[in-house]
Write a protein that holds these residues in place. Structure first.
Motif, PDB file in Angstrom:
ATOM      1  N   THR A  68       5.533   5.696 -11.509  1.00  0.00           N
ATOM      2  CA  THR A  68       6.647   6.743 -11.548  1.00  0.00           C
ATOM      3  C   THR A  68       8.015   5.889 -12.122  1.00  0.00           C
ATOM      4  OG1 THR A  68       5.895   7.599  -9.593  1.00  0.00           O
ATOM      5  CG2 THR A  68       7.989   8.183 -10.291  1.00  0.00           C
ATOM      6  N   LEU A  69       7.931   4.429 -11.568  1.00  0.00           N
ATOM      7  CA  LEU A  69       9.171   3.681 -12.002  1.00  0.00           C
ATOM      8  C   LEU A  69       8.936   3.102 -13.463  1.00  0.00           C
ATOM      9  CD1 LEU A  69       9.752   1.975  -8.475  1.00  0.00           C
ATOM     10  CD2 LEU A  69      11.191   3.689  -9.629  1.00  0.00           C
ATOM     11  N   ASP A 122       0.785  -1.197   0.005  1.00  0.00           N
ATOM     12  CA  ASP A 122       0.111  -0.160  -0.050  1.00  0.00           C
ATOM     13  C   ASP A 122       0.921   1.201   0.027  1.00  0.00           C
ATOM     14  OD1 ASP A 122      -2.670   1.523   0.266  1.00  0.00           O
ATOM     15  OD2 ASP A 122      -1.713   1.944   2.186  1.00  0.00           O
ATOM     16  N   ALA A 123       1.901   1.466   0.692  1.00  0.00           N
ATOM     17  CA  ALA A 123       2.847   2.489   0.935  1.00  0.00           C
ATOM     18  C   ALA A 123       3.626   2.703  -0.410  1.00  0.00           C
ATOM     19  CB  ALA A 123       3.616   1.976   2.271  1.00  0.00           C
ATOM     20  N   TYR A 124       4.180   1.547  -0.880  1.00  0.00           N
ATOM     21  CA  TYR A 124       5.300   1.649  -1.897  1.00  0.00           C
ATOM     22  C   TYR A 124       4.564   1.794  -3.294  1.00  0.00           C
ATOM     23  CZ  TYR A 124       9.082   1.673   1.304  1.00  0.00           C
ATOM     24  OH  TYR A 124       9.967   2.364   2.482  1.00  0.00           O
ATOM     25  N   GLY A 125       3.143   1.324  -3.302  1.00  0.00           N
ATOM     26  CA  GLY A 125       2.564   1.226  -4.703  1.00  0.00           C
ATOM     27  C   GLY A 125       2.208   2.554  -5.147  1.00  0.00           C
ATOM     28  N   GLN A 126       2.347   3.614  -4.540  1.00  0.00           N
ATOM     29  CA  GLN A 126       2.527   4.952  -5.106  1.00  0.00           C
ATOM     30  C   GLN A 126       3.523   5.253  -5.999  1.00  0.00           C
ATOM     31  OE1 GLN A 126       3.350   6.724  -1.147  1.00  0.00           O
ATOM     32  NE2 GLN A 126       4.401   8.418  -2.187  1.00  0.00           N
ATOM     33  N   TYR A 127       4.472   4.486  -6.087  1.00  0.00           N
ATOM     34  CA  TYR A 127       5.486   4.614  -6.919  1.00  0.00           C
ATOM     35  C   TYR A 127       5.537   3.723  -8.322  1.00  0.00           C
ATOM     36  CZ  TYR A 127       7.353   6.852  -2.807  1.00  0.00           C
ATOM     37  OH  TYR A 127       7.502   7.583  -1.726  1.00  0.00           O
ATOM     38  N   GLU A 128       4.547   2.910  -8.407  1.00  0.00           N
ATOM     39  CA  GLU A 128       4.224   1.774  -9.433  1.00  0.00           C
ATOM     40  C   GLU A 128       4.339   2.770 -10.598  1.00  0.00           C
ATOM     41  OE1 GLU A 128       1.475  -1.624 -11.193  1.00  0.00           O
ATOM     42  OE2 GLU A 128       0.952  -0.564  -9.217  1.00  0.00           O
ATOM     43  N   GLU A 148       8.704  -4.099 -10.974  1.00  0.00           N
ATOM     44  CA  GLU A 148       8.734  -5.485 -10.741  1.00  0.00           C
ATOM     45  C   GLU A 148      10.021  -5.894  -9.890  1.00  0.00           C
ATOM     46  OE1 GLU A 148       6.356  -7.552 -11.515  1.00  0.00           O
ATOM     47  OE2 GLU A 148       5.357  -5.832 -12.221  1.00  0.00           O
ATOM     48  N   GLN A 149      11.142  -5.371 -10.023  1.00  0.00           N
ATOM     49  CA  GLN A 149      12.146  -5.705  -9.194  1.00  0.00           C
ATOM     50  C   GLN A 149      12.073  -5.191  -7.721  1.00  0.00           C
ATOM     51  OE1 GLN A 149      15.275  -3.485 -10.983  1.00  0.00           O
ATOM     52  NE2 GLN A 149      15.987  -5.290 -12.141  1.00  0.00           N
ATOM     53  N   TYR A 150      11.368  -3.806  -7.491  1.00  0.00           N
ATOM     54  CA  TYR A 150      11.111  -3.315  -6.279  1.00  0.00           C
ATOM     55  C   TYR A 150       9.961  -4.070  -5.652  1.00  0.00           C
ATOM     56  CZ  TYR A 150      11.039   0.655  -3.316  1.00  0.00           C
ATOM     57  OH  TYR A 150      11.159   1.704  -2.117  1.00  0.00           O
ATOM     58  N   LYS A 151       9.075  -4.757  -6.350  1.00  0.00           N
ATOM     59  CA  LYS A 151       7.974  -5.462  -5.831  1.00  0.00           C
ATOM     60  C   LYS A 151       8.638  -6.841  -5.193  1.00  0.00           C
ATOM     61  CE  LYS A 151       4.470  -6.521  -8.072  1.00  0.00           C
ATOM     62  NZ  LYS A 151       3.307  -6.577  -9.246  1.00  0.00           N
ATOM     63  N   GLU A 152       9.422  -7.452  -5.859  1.00  0.00           N
ATOM     64  CA  GLU A 152      10.050  -8.542  -5.522  1.00  0.00           C
ATOM     65  C   GLU A 152      10.827  -8.238  -4.352  1.00  0.00           C
ATOM     66  OE1 GLU A 152      12.561 -10.298  -8.753  1.00  0.00           O
ATOM     67  OE2 GLU A 152      10.556 -10.373 -10.048  1.00  0.00           O
ATOM     68  N   GLN A 205      24.777   4.262  -6.613  1.00  0.00           N
ATOM     69  CA  GLN A 205      24.061   4.480  -7.616  1.00  0.00           C
ATOM     70  C   GLN A 205      23.586   3.121  -8.110  1.00  0.00           C
ATOM     71  OE1 GLN A 205      24.538   7.650  -9.070  1.00  0.00           O
ATOM     72  NE2 GLN A 205      23.035   6.824 -10.490  1.00  0.00           N
ATOM     73  N   ASN A 206      22.007   3.358  -8.357  1.00  0.00           N
ATOM     74  CA  ASN A 206      21.508   1.951  -8.709  1.00  0.00           C
ATOM     75  C   ASN A 206      20.747   2.233  -9.986  1.00  0.00           C
ATOM     76  OD1 ASN A 206      19.789  -0.065  -8.945  1.00  0.00           O
ATOM     77  ND2 ASN A 206      18.476   0.053  -7.095  1.00  0.00           N
ATOM     78  N   GLY A 207      21.666   1.995 -11.129  1.00  0.00           N
ATOM     79  CA  GLY A 207      21.195   2.215 -12.639  1.00  0.00           C
ATOM     80  C   GLY A 207      21.136   3.865 -12.530  1.00  0.00           C
ATOM     81  N   GLU A 208      19.931   4.350 -12.952  1.00  0.00           N
ATOM     82  CA  GLU A 208      20.075   5.832 -13.187  1.00  0.00           C
ATOM     83  C   GLU A 208      19.683   6.652 -12.075  1.00  0.00           C
ATOM     84  OE1 GLU A 208      15.977   4.544 -14.033  1.00  0.00           O
ATOM     85  OE2 GLU A 208      17.961   3.723 -14.559  1.00  0.00           O
ATOM     86  N   ILE A 209      19.428   5.577 -10.788  1.00  0.00           N
ATOM     87  CA  ILE A 209      19.040   6.497  -9.597  1.00  0.00           C
ATOM     88  C   ILE A 209      19.889   6.567  -8.431  1.00  0.00           C
ATOM     89  CG2 ILE A 209      17.402   6.316  -7.654  1.00  0.00           C
ATOM     90  CD1 ILE A 209      15.335   4.662  -9.639  1.00  0.00           C
ATOM     91  N   LEU A 210      20.244   7.596  -7.978  1.00  0.00           N
ATOM     92  CA  LEU A 210      21.086   8.062  -6.860  1.00  0.00           C
ATOM     93  C   LEU A 210      20.398   7.671  -5.611  1.00  0.00           C
ATOM     94  CD1 LEU A 210      23.980   8.913  -5.834  1.00  0.00           C
ATOM     95  CD2 LEU A 210      22.606  11.277  -5.755  1.00  0.00           C
ATOM     96  N   VAL A 211      20.824   6.757  -4.888  1.00  0.00           N
ATOM     97  CA  VAL A 211      20.365   6.036  -3.452  1.00  0.00           C
ATOM     98  C   VAL A 211      21.056   6.969  -2.468  1.00  0.00           C
ATOM     99  CG1 VAL A 211      19.704   4.474  -1.950  1.00  0.00           C
ATOM    100  CG2 VAL A 211      19.564   4.017  -4.447  1.00  0.00           C
ATOM    101  N   LYS A 212      20.654   8.073  -1.972  1.00  0.00           N
ATOM    102  CA  LYS A 212      21.303   8.711  -1.072  1.00  0.00           C
ATOM    103  C   LYS A 212      21.351   8.355   0.261  1.00  0.00           C
ATOM    104  CE  LYS A 212      20.093  13.321  -3.493  1.00  0.00           C
ATOM    105  NZ  LYS A 212      19.198  14.444  -3.279  1.00  0.00           N
ATOM    106  N   SER A 213      22.370   8.441   1.072  1.00  0.00           N
ATOM    107  CA  SER A 213      22.784   7.924   2.314  1.00  0.00           C
ATOM    108  C   SER A 213      22.299   8.909   3.392  1.00  0.00           C
ATOM    109  CB  SER A 213      23.753   7.251   2.680  1.00  0.00           C
ATOM    110  OG  SER A 213      24.015   6.992   3.644  1.00  0.00           O
ATOM    111  N   TYR A 214      21.756   8.875   4.387  1.00  0.00           N
ATOM    112  CA  TYR A 214      21.405   9.571   5.652  1.00  0.00           C
ATOM    113  C   TYR A 214      21.898   8.825   6.851  1.00  0.00           C
ATOM    114  CZ  TYR A 214      18.699  12.705   2.671  1.00  0.00           C
ATOM    115  OH  TYR A 214      18.302  13.904   1.802  1.00  0.00           O
TER     116      TYR A 214
END
Length: 176
Positions: free
Chosen positions: A34-35, A26-32, A41-45, A155-164
């Protein structure tokens, strides 16, 4: 409509797994939409595998009016969270709040509980990774005192995954 009952944060039990999975989707479905289809599909897995279990140090759920409306997974290190070394302090992943429970402070309480656990384990910092896709989450993390940890960006493909990271000793979040 949800009432103003207090949020209860507790350890996940095996009987909570399906409810946690439902909250995650429910929470992450909002990105379906956008991605890209492939990335979604990878994210869902990934969500499915994480919900099923894994090498977490703690799995927390948030209840509001007796219903599970949020969850977060706490890992001991980047090795157990992502399979690569580098961060040897706790990391939270897949912080999720169902769409109907947003705005009640559920995410803040899950993060506070994760930070308290981490500090109790003797950790100095609590880490997380996110991307610009999750704008509202980034604003929340920064408001709660997380600072960028550029040295752990991925770096995950074209997405920068930022660390906090949150400094647990000074965290205002833990002073309350």
């Amino acid at each position: 409509m949800m009432s103003d009952n207090r949020i209860v944060i507790r350890e996940e039990t095996p009987s909570d797994r399906e409810a946690v999975k439902a909250v995650l989707f429910d929470a992450y479905g909002q990105y379906e939409n956008t991605l890209s289809r492939e990335r979604w599909e990878q994210y869902k897995e990934n969500i499915e595998a994480s919900a099923a279990g894994g090498p977490t140090k703690a799995r927390l759920v948030a209840e509001l009016d007796g219903e599970i409306v949020g969850s977060v997974f706490v890992f001991e290190s980047s090795d157990t969270a992502y399979g690569y070394s580098g961060i040897d302090t706790p990391i939270i992943r897949l912080l999720a709040v169902s769409q109907k429970a947003r705005g009640f402070g559920v995410a803040t309480e899950l993060i506070r509980a994760s930070a308290k656990l981490s500090r109790g384990w003797g950790a100095q910092t609590l880490h997380l990774h996110t991307s610009d896709l999750m704008e509202s989450a980034v604003r929340l993390y920064e408001r709660l005192g997380f600072e960028r940890a550029y040295d752990y960006d991925i770096q995950n493909g074209e997405i920068l995954v930022k660390s906090y990271r949150l400094q647990l000793k000074e965290a205002a979040l833990l002073q309350a």
